[in-house]
Design a protein around this motif. Structure first.
Motif, mmCIF file in Angstrom:
data_model
loop_
_atom_site.group_PDB
_atom_site.id
_atom_site.type_symbol
_atom_site.label_atom_id
_atom_site.label_comp_id
_atom_site.label_asym_id
_atom_site.label_seq_id
_atom_site.Cartn_x
_atom_site.Cartn_y
_atom_site.Cartn_z
ATOM 1 N N GLY A 90 35.100 3.317 -39.443
ATOM 2 C CA GLY A 90 34.886 3.041 -40.858
ATOM 3 C C GLY A 90 34.122 4.129 -41.572
ATOM 4 N N ASP A 91 33.417 4.983 -40.826
ATOM 5 C CA ASP A 91 32.718 6.117 -41.434
ATOM 6 C C ASP A 91 33.733 7.179 -41.865
ATOM 7 O OD1 ASP A 91 30.341 4.861 -40.880
ATOM 8 O OD2 ASP A 91 29.813 6.137 -39.159
ATOM 9 N N PRO A 92 33.395 7.991 -42.885
ATOM 10 C CA PRO A 92 34.294 9.072 -43.294
ATOM 11 C C PRO A 92 34.587 10.057 -42.161
ATOM 12 C CG PRO A 92 32.627 8.694 -44.967
ATOM 13 C CD PRO A 92 32.233 7.858 -43.782
ATOM 14 N N CYS A 93 33.637 10.184 -41.224
ATOM 15 C CA CYS A 93 33.827 11.137 -40.136
ATOM 16 C C CYS A 93 34.744 10.625 -39.032
ATOM 17 C CB CYS A 93 32.470 11.487 -39.514
ATOM 18 S SG CYS A 93 31.559 10.046 -38.897
ATOM 19 N N TRP A 94 35.080 9.345 -39.055
ATOM 20 C CA TRP A 94 35.892 8.757 -37.975
ATOM 21 C C TRP A 94 37.275 9.419 -37.951
ATOM 22 C CZ3 TRP A 94 34.683 6.233 -33.795
ATOM 23 C CH2 TRP A 94 35.661 5.555 -33.071
ATOM 24 N N PRO A 95 37.746 9.820 -36.768
ATOM 25 C CA PRO A 95 39.041 10.504 -36.696
ATOM 26 C C PRO A 95 40.175 9.667 -37.290
ATOM 27 C CG PRO A 95 37.866 10.670 -34.610
ATOM 28 C CD PRO A 95 37.090 9.716 -35.452
ATOM 29 N N SER A 96 41.101 10.366 -37.911
ATOM 30 C CA SER A 96 42.262 9.689 -38.493
ATOM 31 C C SER A 96 43.214 9.232 -37.396
ATOM 32 C CB SER A 96 43.002 10.653 -39.428
ATOM 33 O OG SER A 96 43.587 11.711 -38.671
ATOM 34 N N PHE A 97 44.162 8.414 -37.790
ATOM 35 C CA PHE A 97 45.189 7.980 -36.844
ATOM 36 C C PHE A 97 45.898 9.182 -36.232
ATOM 37 C CE2 PHE A 97 49.584 6.903 -35.838
ATOM 38 C CZ PHE A 97 49.420 5.811 -35.002
ATOM 39 N N GLN A 98 46.158 10.197 -37.068
ATOM 40 C CA GLN A 98 46.830 11.386 -36.560
ATOM 41 C C GLN A 98 45.951 12.149 -35.574
ATOM 42 O OE1 GLN A 98 50.124 12.198 -37.219
ATOM 43 N NE2 GLN A 98 49.711 13.551 -35.471
#
Length: 560
Positions: free
Chosen positions: A28-36
């Motif tokens: 949920g943090d902006p730094c969390w890796p994207s699905f890609q």
């Protein structure tokens, strides 16, 4: 005013940025890796990345992870107590406390199934490169990283809310070696990090050898068991599991693939051998000393104090604990428990001893039972090998759903003031708490070169306490945990002020845990931690260096 607004905004952004670096990145943090990002990482590890779905999902109709199936749920609940239900998965902690009812099969089916208390992703490790790439990914994205094998873990060391796990369970290779080094020459057995007790013992038995393994046969050997010390029914004869280690094959936080032994990387070898798991490096395999098979005498005993006074019941227990000390000093190990008004010995095993000798050592306890007209169940037998003893006399261990606490009782207490120990244990048992003990002697000279808590070398009994666990009431469990910390352990500490506790079977909220779990070795262990993991990639509750971090109420890991 406009410049002031911009200044305040800039300061806010700076503060937020600073705060973000103080915590591991959380879902949920902006730094969390994207699905890609996760998909790309999965490609780099050859498709071994697994997204967490709690095994309790089949018992729930609500929540992102719900997948209700009435038949599957019934089967899961029926099998919940069996270790294989949990160690064959990558996410389920056997100590349900650390799942925090996030997807509990015993809760109502319309309660939400979430994964908030579990790691979000797991890599099913098959080799060194998987570990290197996972550490690098976790480093790049500032993600909490945890090492997991079977999940036998009372202290939540292998549970990582919102994190990423290295699952070592499928590293099952075993290999016998002719080993030679400056410190040891002879047979050796190399065990992959995922080899469990029953597997390692079978490999040793095939060569007419024995190795140290836990009383619970499904515990992994190379993980927290040996790294934390590791006792078992051969401990009085050969020492702790950590004492058997010849070398560790590891991957360090910076990706180096090393062999740590007394001759090379000796400081890391020392730390891994008894200084606790999950914090110094990722163990890929361990090489241990096997020992020749040996004829073993063993006995089981059960009796109830329901028909006699409590004084009589506890006097018999006192007699047993004191009178078996000479047997323990010559190689026996006794595993016993008091549950309510019932005493069980399951079993006492004496590798190298005879049934006649064992019978003589138990004679005074049996005589007291006869004198007080107490019915008892008793079986004693001589076995040709320890393997046969273990198979016949050691009961299969199911998971322990309890708040656990422990203390190592020094021999001086048993020799000088045994009544103080029995009084303390009686008071604890009469509160409805399970009292268990492992009577052993691991003080064999010379003391091995390792980081095992020095309190072990003076211990006569490893006492472990267990309070009840409520599958549907968190508040009751919190009370039981507080009871362990505030009421049950202090009397044992009071009669053994210079001792400690077995770091694998202890209260995870133990005050002054650094001294209690590691003794005088802690400062040296801290230095080794800083040397091999300067960026603190590896974290585990109550592990060396963990005081630098604190876990928030949502599971987020932040610097203290």
């Amino acid at each position: 005013m406009q410049p002031l607004i911009f200044l305040l905004l800039a300061l806010t952004l700076c503060v937020n940025a600073a705060n973000s670096t103080n915590c591991r990145c959380f879902p949920g943090d902006p730094c969390w890796p994207s699905f890609q990002d996760w998909a790309d990482f999965n490609t780099t590890v050859g498709g071994k990345l697994i997204s967490t779905v709690p095994i309790g999902s089949v018992c729930h109709t609500r929540g992102d992870s719900s997948a209700y199936n009435e038949h599957a749920c019934a089967n899961l609940i029926a099998d919940w107590g069996f270790p294989a239900t949990h160690y064959t998965t990558f996410a389920s902690p056997m100590a349900s406390w650390f799942a925090n009812f996030s997807c509990d099969p015993f809760m109502p089916r319309d309660s939400p199934c979430t994964i908030t208390s579990l790691q979000r992703y797991t890599v099913n490790v098959s080799g060194v490169q998987d570990v290197r790439k996972t550490i690098q990914f976790a480093r790049e994205h500032n993600i909490r990283l945890v090492i997991r094998n079977t999940g036998h873990d009372y202290l939540g060391k292998s549970t990582a809310p919102g994190g990423l796990a290295l699952w070592m369970h499928h590293l099952k290779d075993t290999k016998f070696l002719d080993y030679s080094s400056d410190s040891y020459s002879g047979p050796a057995l190399r065990l992959g990090a995922g080899v469990q007790g029953f597997e390692g013992m079978a490999a040793a038995h095939a060569q007419n050898k024995v190795i140290l393994a836990g009383n619970c046969e499904s515990v992994g050997i190379a993980g927290g068991y040996s790294q934390g010390g590791g006792h078992g029914q051969l401990a009085s004869r050969f020492g702790l599991a950590a004492d058997q280690v010849l070398e560790w094959e590891v991957v360090t936080a910076d990706g180096q693939h090393l062999i740590a032994s007394p001759e090379k990387y000796s400081d890391l070898f020392w730390a891994l051998s008894g200084g606790g798991g999950g914090t110094f490096a990722v163990v890929m395999s361990v090489t241990v000393k096997p020992h020749p098979e040996v004829s073993t005498a063993s006995a089981n005993l059960t009796f109830s104090g329901a028909c006699v006074s409590a004084d009589v019941f506890w006097n018999i227990i006192r007699n047993f604990v004191v009178d078996i000390a000479p047997l323990v000093d010559t190689g026996a190990v006794a595993i016993w428990a008091v549950i309510g008004k019932t005493f069980t010995l399951t079993p006492i095993s004496w590798p190298g001893g005879t049934a006649e000798q064992l019978q003589n050592g138990l004679a005074s306890t049996l005589a007291l039972l006869e004198q007080n007209k107490i019915n008892y169940a008793y079986h004693i037998q001589q076995f040709p090998t320890f393997w046969d003893t273990y198979a016949a006399m050691n009961p299969h261990s199911n998971i322990t759903e309890a708040q656990v606490g422990g203390r190592l009782m020094p021999r001086s207490v048993l020799e000088s003031t045994p009544s103080s120990l029995i009084t303390a244990l009686r008071g604890i048992a009469e509160l409805g708490v399970v009292v268990s003990g492992v009577s052993l002697n691991v003080s064999r000279s010379p003391v091995p070169y390792n980081a095992v808590n020095p309190a072990w070398r003076d211990a006569a009994i490893s006492v472990v306490l267990g309070t009840g666990y409520n599958y549907t009431n968190r508040e009751e469990n919190v009370k039981c945990q507080s009871l362990m910390t505030d009421v049950l352990i202090p009397p044992l500490t009071a009669i053994s002020p210079n001792s400690g506790a077995y770091l694998n079977e202890a209260d995870w909220k133990q005050p002054d845990w650094q001294k209690t779990f590691y003794g005088s070795h802690y400062s040296a262990l801290e230095e080794i931690k800083r040397k091999f993991d300067p960026d603190e990639m590896f974290y585990a509750r109550t592990a060396v260096g963990s005081e630098a971090w604190t876990e928030q109420s949502d599971g987020r890991l932040c610097r203290a």
